[in-house]
Design a protein around this motif. Structure first.
Motif, short mmCIF file in Angstrom:
data_model
loop_
_atom_site.label_atom_id
_atom_site.label_comp_id
_atom_site.label_asym_id
_atom_site.label_seq_id
_atom_site.Cartn_x
_atom_site.Cartn_y
_atom_site.Cartn_z
N GLY A 235 4.52 4.64 -2.44
CA GLY A 235 4.66 3.19 -2.29
C GLY A 235 3.88 2.65 -1.10
N LEU A 236 3.98 3.34 0.03
CA LEU A 236 3.22 2.93 1.21
C LEU A 236 1.72 3.06 0.98
CD1 LEU A 236 5.27 4.40 4.20
CD2 LEU A 236 4.79 1.98 3.75
N ALA A 237 1.32 4.12 0.27
CA ALA A 237 -0.10 4.34 0.00
C ALA A 237 -0.69 3.18 -0.78
CB ALA A 237 -0.30 5.66 -0.75
N VAL A 238 0.05 2.71 -1.77
CA VAL A 238 -0.41 1.58 -2.59
C VAL A 238 -0.42 0.29 -1.77
CG1 VAL A 238 0.13 0.16 -4.60
CG2 VAL A 238 0.33 2.65 -4.74
N MET A 239 0.60 0.09 -0.97
CA MET A 239 0.74 -1.15 -0.20
C MET A 239 -0.31 -1.26 0.91
SD MET A 239 4.09 -2.56 1.83
CE MET A 239 4.01 -1.29 3.09
N LEU A 240 -0.62 -0.15 1.57
CA LEU A 240 -1.51 -0.18 2.73
C LEU A 240 -2.98 0.00 2.38
CD1 LEU A 240 0.59 1.96 5.24
CD2 LEU A 240 0.28 -0.52 5.26
N ALA A 241 -3.26 0.54 1.19
CA ALA A 241 -4.66 0.83 0.83
C ALA A 241 -5.59 -0.37 0.97
CB ALA A 241 -4.72 1.40 -0.59
N PRO A 242 -5.24 -1.58 0.50
CA PRO A 242 -6.17 -2.71 0.64
C PRO A 242 -6.42 -3.12 2.08
CG PRO A 242 -4.46 -3.15 -1.01
CD PRO A 242 -4.03 -1.94 -0.26
N TRP A 243 -5.48 -2.81 2.98
CA TRP A 243 -5.62 -3.19 4.38
C TRP A 243 -6.45 -2.19 5.18
CZ3 TRP A 243 -3.15 -7.43 6.86
CH2 TRP A 243 -2.33 -8.20 6.02
N LEU A 244 -6.33 -0.91 4.82
CA LEU A 244 -6.89 0.13 5.68
C LEU A 244 -8.03 0.92 5.05
CD1 LEU A 244 -3.52 1.56 7.08
CD2 LEU A 244 -5.09 -0.02 8.21
N THR A 245 -8.21 0.86 3.74
CA THR A 245 -9.20 1.69 3.07
C THR A 245 -9.98 0.88 2.04
OG1 THR A 245 -7.85 2.39 1.18
CG2 THR A 245 -7.50 3.55 3.25
N THR A 246 -10.86 1.58 1.34
CA THR A 246 -11.57 0.99 0.20
C THR A 246 -11.09 1.59 -1.12
OG1 THR A 246 -13.34 2.62 0.49
CG2 THR A 246 -13.63 0.47 1.55
N LEU A 247 -9.95 2.29 -1.09
CA LEU A 247 -9.43 2.89 -2.32
C LEU A 247 -9.13 1.82 -3.36
CD1 LEU A 247 -6.94 5.55 -0.88
CD2 LEU A 247 -9.06 6.00 -2.12
N LEU A 264 -5.21 3.90 -8.99
CA LEU A 264 -5.47 5.32 -9.12
C LEU A 264 -5.65 6.01 -7.77
CD1 LEU A 264 -6.07 7.84 -10.83
CD2 LEU A 264 -8.46 7.13 -10.90
N GLY A 265 -6.58 5.49 -6.93
CA GLY A 265 -6.85 6.12 -5.65
C GLY A 265 -5.65 6.14 -4.73
N PRO A 266 -4.98 4.99 -4.50
CA PRO A 266 -3.82 5.00 -3.62
C PRO A 266 -2.68 5.92 -4.08
CG PRO A 266 -4.62 2.77 -3.90
CD PRO A 266 -5.38 3.62 -4.86
N VAL A 267 -2.40 5.91 -5.39
CA VAL A 267 -1.33 6.78 -5.90
C VAL A 267 -1.70 8.25 -5.70
CG1 VAL A 267 -0.14 7.55 -7.99
CG2 VAL A 267 -0.41 5.12 -7.53
N ALA A 268 -2.96 8.59 -5.96
CA ALA A 268 -3.41 9.98 -5.75
C ALA A 268 -3.30 10.35 -4.28
CB ALA A 268 -4.85 10.13 -6.24
N ALA A 269 -3.67 9.44 -3.38
CA ALA A 269 -3.57 9.71 -1.94
C ALA A 269 -2.12 9.94 -1.55
CB ALA A 269 -4.16 8.56 -1.15
N GLY A 270 -1.21 9.13 -2.08
CA GLY A 270 0.21 9.30 -1.77
C GLY A 270 0.74 10.63 -2.28
N LEU A 271 0.32 11.05 -3.46
CA LEU A 271 0.75 12.33 -4.01
C LEU A 271 0.25 13.49 -3.17
CD1 LEU A 271 0.26 11.74 -7.85
CD2 LEU A 271 2.42 12.24 -6.68
#
Length: 272
Positions: A235-247, A264-271
């Motif tokens: 959940g955090l990976a999806v929420m923070l991805a637009p702020w901190l990454t280009t995922l 796809l990218g944020p969920v994979a990063a969280g996993l």
């Protein structure tokens, strides 16, 4: 190597400290009726979190220089503890000192953006240097154990950990709204959040400890805590991805319907 912190980065850091402050208040309230031993343990943990947050915050604001210095120190201290666990003898100290020098050189390569040298230095040069130091000393007893053990520690504690600092060397096209520090902060937040929420969920739902993951290695780790921490991390990976990454901002493999591509990218990063 150093740049003015972006507004987004400052907002994220502010949010981290605000969350830490709220969590501190909640913990202090919860500890009002706790016994002295538990209160001291929890307050010591809380104090450690504040120290870590302040150190990380200052180093992140300092950019690549601050993170390289911090991780170099952390790598060397961790390697020192690892060598003690390995049982390295006093007459093998030259190999340890050589490892410290390799760590410094390795982080200097990151600091100055030497990508090709960074990739091969520890895997190739460190093994040759360690073996050479041992041979020049005429160390035949325990040679394979010491050289192999130290090399494995260097791969994990120098080469592995240093990739977090190498996130500051990503090309400009890979930088999100928070700049070069965004990816590093993303990794840090997800890792620490996973650790925290595994403990919280584990205490709440796995306190019976009937569903342990590795009873002999870490008896307090339960499947309930693991799954709960994983869900929060995703959940955090999806929420923070637009702020901190280009995922999720650019299409990538595998090809998915447009509405799913940003997830796809944020969920994979969280996993992971």
């Amino acid at each position: 190597m150093t740049a003015t912190p972006s507004i987004t980065l400052l907002w994220v850091l502010g949010g981290i400290f605000a969350s830490l402050a709220i969590g501190s208040v909640v913990r202090l309230i919860a500890l009002r009726k706790a016994d002295d031993k538990k209160r001291r343990q929890r307050l010591a943990s809380l104090r450690t979190w504040w120290i870590l947050a302040l150190v990380w915050g200052v180093c992140i604001l300092a950019g690549r220089v601050g993170i390289c210095v911090l991780l170099a120190v952390a790598s060397i201290l961790a390697f020192r503890e690892y060598a003690a666990l390995l049982g390295v003898r006093d007459d093998e100290r030259p190999a340890i000192n050589a490892a410290y020098a390799i760590a410094v050189i390795h982080y200097l390569l990151i600091l100055f953006g030497q990508a090709s040298a960074f990739v091969v230095f520890v895997p190739v040069a460190s093994l040759a240097i360690l073996a050479g130091v041992q041979l020049l000393q005429g160390k035949s007893k325990g040679y394979i154990r010491t050289t192999g053990g130290l090399f494995w520690g260097m791969m994990v504690l120098f080469y592995g950990m240093s990739h977090a600092a190498y996130l500051f060397v990503l090309p400009a096209s890979s930088g999100g709204p928070a700049g070069p520090a965004g990816w590093f902060l993303y990794l840090l937040i997800l890792t620490e959040a996973n650790d925290i929420f595994q403990a919280i969920v584990g205490r709440a739902f796995g306190a019976h400890k009937r569903h342990r993951i590795t009873p002999t290695v870490s008896p307090n780790k339960t499947w309930e805590g693991f799954l709960g921490g994983m869900l929060v991390t995703i959940g955090l990976a999806v929420m923070l991805a637009p702020w901190l990454t280009t995922l999720g901002k650019t299409p990538g493999a595998p090809a998915l319907p447009a509405p799913l591509q940003p997830w796809l990218g944020p969920v994979a990063a969280g996993l992971v």
